[in-house]
Design an enzyme around this catalytic site. Sequence first.
Site, PDB file in Angstrom:
ATOM      1  N   ILE A  10       0.796  -1.228   0.000  1.00 11.99           N
ATOM      2  CA  ILE A  10       0.000   0.000   0.000  1.00 11.99           C
ATOM      3  C   ILE A  10       0.824   1.272   0.000  1.00 11.99           C
ATOM      4  O   ILE A  10       0.310   2.341  -0.250  1.00 11.99           O
ATOM      5  CB  ILE A  10      -1.025   0.075   1.166  1.00 11.99           C
ATOM      6  CG1 ILE A  10      -0.452  -0.470   2.462  1.00 11.99           C
ATOM      7  CG2 ILE A  10      -2.333  -0.545   0.770  1.00 11.99           C
ATOM      8  CD1 ILE A  10      -1.423  -0.442   3.620  1.00 11.99           C
ATOM      9  N   GLU A  12       5.029   3.133  -0.022  1.00 11.28           N
ATOM     10  CA  GLU A  12       6.468   3.059   0.157  1.00 11.28           C
ATOM     11  C   GLU A  12       6.968   4.477   0.357  1.00 11.28           C
ATOM     12  O   GLU A  12       6.602   5.384  -0.373  1.00 11.28           O
ATOM     13  CB  GLU A  12       7.124   2.439  -1.076  1.00 11.28           C
ATOM     14  CG  GLU A  12       8.607   2.338  -0.894  1.00 11.28           C
ATOM     15  CD  GLU A  12       9.282   1.435  -1.914  1.00 11.28           C
ATOM     16  OE1 GLU A  12       8.594   0.882  -2.780  1.00 11.28           O
ATOM     17  OE2 GLU A  12      10.507   1.313  -1.823  1.00 11.28           O
ATOM     18  N   ILE A  17       8.587  -0.052   3.568  1.00 12.92           N
ATOM     19  CA  ILE A  17       7.506  -0.458   2.665  1.00 12.92           C
ATOM     20  C   ILE A  17       6.318  -0.835   3.540  1.00 12.92           C
ATOM     21  O   ILE A  17       6.484  -1.466   4.582  1.00 12.92           O
ATOM     22  CB  ILE A  17       7.934  -1.681   1.821  1.00 12.92           C
ATOM     23  CG1 ILE A  17       9.238  -1.353   1.059  1.00 12.92           C
ATOM     24  CG2 ILE A  17       6.837  -2.075   0.846  1.00 12.92           C
ATOM     25  CD1 ILE A  17       9.809  -2.550   0.323  1.00 12.92           C
ATOM     26  N   ASP A 127       7.593  15.707  10.496  1.00 12.85           N
ATOM     27  CA  ASP A 127       7.321  15.406   9.084  1.00 12.85           C
ATOM     28  C   ASP A 127       5.808  15.379   8.838  1.00 12.85           C
ATOM     29  O   ASP A 127       5.300  14.471   8.186  1.00 12.85           O
ATOM     30  CB  ASP A 127       7.976  14.076   8.690  1.00 12.85           C
ATOM     31  CG  ASP A 127       8.082  13.905   7.174  1.00 12.85           C
ATOM     32  OD1 ASP A 127       7.898  14.902   6.439  1.00 12.85           O
ATOM     33  OD2 ASP A 127       8.324  12.771   6.715  1.00 12.85           O
TER      34      ASP A 127
HETATM   35  P1  ADP Z   1       7.347   6.361   5.214  1.00 12.67           P
HETATM   36  O1  ADP Z   1       8.179   6.677   6.389  1.00 12.67           O
HETATM   37  O2  ADP Z   1       8.010   5.374   4.350  1.00 12.67           O
HETATM   38  O3  ADP Z   1       6.826   7.580   4.526  1.00 12.67           O
HETATM   39  P2  ADP Z   1       4.651   5.910   6.175  1.00 12.67           P
HETATM   40  O4  ADP Z   1       4.410   5.397   7.547  1.00 12.67           O
HETATM   41  O5  ADP Z   1       4.332   7.349   5.923  1.00 12.67           O
HETATM   42  O6  ADP Z   1       6.131   5.541   5.773  1.00 12.67           O
HETATM   43  O7  ADP Z   1       3.834   5.041   5.139  1.00 12.67           O
HETATM   44  C1  ADP Z   1       3.913   5.263   3.729  1.00 12.67           C
HETATM   45  C2  ADP Z   1       2.505   5.249   3.134  1.00 12.67           C
HETATM   46  O8  ADP Z   1       1.901   3.952   3.417  1.00 12.67           O
HETATM   47  C3  ADP Z   1       1.544   6.272   3.744  1.00 12.67           C
HETATM   48  O9  ADP Z   1       1.615   7.530   3.100  1.00 12.67           O
HETATM   49  C4  ADP Z   1       0.194   5.596   3.549  1.00 12.67           C
HETATM   50  O10 ADP Z   1      -0.285   5.812   2.243  1.00 12.67           O
HETATM   51  C5  ADP Z   1       0.529   4.112   3.710  1.00 12.67           C
HETATM   52  N1  ADP Z   1       0.281   3.684   5.114  1.00 12.67           N
HETATM   53  C6  ADP Z   1       1.104   3.845   6.176  1.00 12.67           C
HETATM   54  N2  ADP Z   1       0.557   3.373   7.313  1.00 12.67           N
HETATM   55  C7  ADP Z   1      -0.656   2.892   6.975  1.00 12.67           C
HETATM   56  C8  ADP Z   1      -1.735   2.292   7.709  1.00 12.67           C
HETATM   57  N3  ADP Z   1      -1.665   2.101   9.008  1.00 12.67           N
HETATM   58  N4  ADP Z   1      -2.835   1.925   7.015  1.00 12.67           N
HETATM   59  C9  ADP Z   1      -2.910   2.123   5.686  1.00 12.67           C
HETATM   60  N5  ADP Z   1      -1.958   2.712   4.935  1.00 12.67           N
HETATM   61  C10 ADP Z   1      -0.833   3.086   5.553  1.00 12.67           C
END
Ligand code: ADP
Length: 312
Positions: A10, A12, A17, A127
Amino acid sequence: MDQYIILGRIGEGAHGIVFKAKNIETGETVALKKVALRRLDDGIPNQALREIKALQEIEENPHVVKLKAVFPHGAGFVLVFEYMLSDLAEVIRNAQQPLTQAQVKGYMLMLLQGVAFCHANSIMHRDLKPANLLISSTGQLKIADFGLARLFSSDDSRLYSHQVATRWYRAPELLYGARRYDEGVDLWAVGCIFAELLNNSPLFPGENDIEQLCCVLRILGTPTQHTWPELPELPDYNKICFKQKPPVPLEEVLPDAPPQSLQLLRCFLLYPSRERVRAAQPLCLPTTQSCLCPSGAAGWPGRDPSTSMISM
Ligand code: ADP
Ligand code: MG
């Protein structure tokens, strides 16, 4: 890992990931974030451990994504989060027209509650941006991605990295290389997100770090020692010189936004970090409670005559 069936990828980002998965035993759908551990001997603080520490230090809050479990996996970790349907970046992207005032108000209230909670627990996120604000199937906004979060303390001898926050949401003190900063960096990002919700497009879409500063200066005017007393002390102050330009009224930049929204927006987008409105301030009036439902009837954010704070 055997407990989960991976249903798909979903997301990255910079730190890992993210997969959609199902817990075989409970049937629950979760998000698994795989983070590789950086070698500890390279001197770079470990993002994964930061995320775990930040999330474990705070108790539950309806507007902070819940970390359900953590387990080691290969050379890294897997963080198990509640599954969230979407994120605010996707909501903005998919909106055919600008969000309604009720929608903007609802998202802002939830964002401010989450940020106020983090700050009350001495955590600056560092962030905040639409992609890190997850939206549940019931429309709840929850702050995620604490990979850059850090515990702040009153001991201001500690130096922080200025390479934090995604560029468009990066506070001007970071753009000027500040290594000592505070939770005001999050409040700047909240202002940028607020403007983006009001206008359906980013307020300061800089293509590189210098252009980012130009975008900010173009709208807020060139800072002076009068408008920003700490400016000459910032590391990169002497490296960059800009022509003096006055600010552009926000009414011209966001012509469709209600005046009261612009009034609140101005309180976030201030050069001196300590002058930015704290996340809890717009929330601390009784009228706020009646507005938690986005369709709430109370006006927002007018001035409450009984206090000097902004009501929502
Ligand atoms: P990164 O540090 O790699 O940016 P994130 O935690 O922001 O990691 O996650 C990347 C993306 O994955 C998010 O922008 C979101 O779209 C998806 N994502 C992250 N956590 C969740 C979650 N708990 N449920 C659904 N999608 C998620
Ligand atoms: Mg992210």
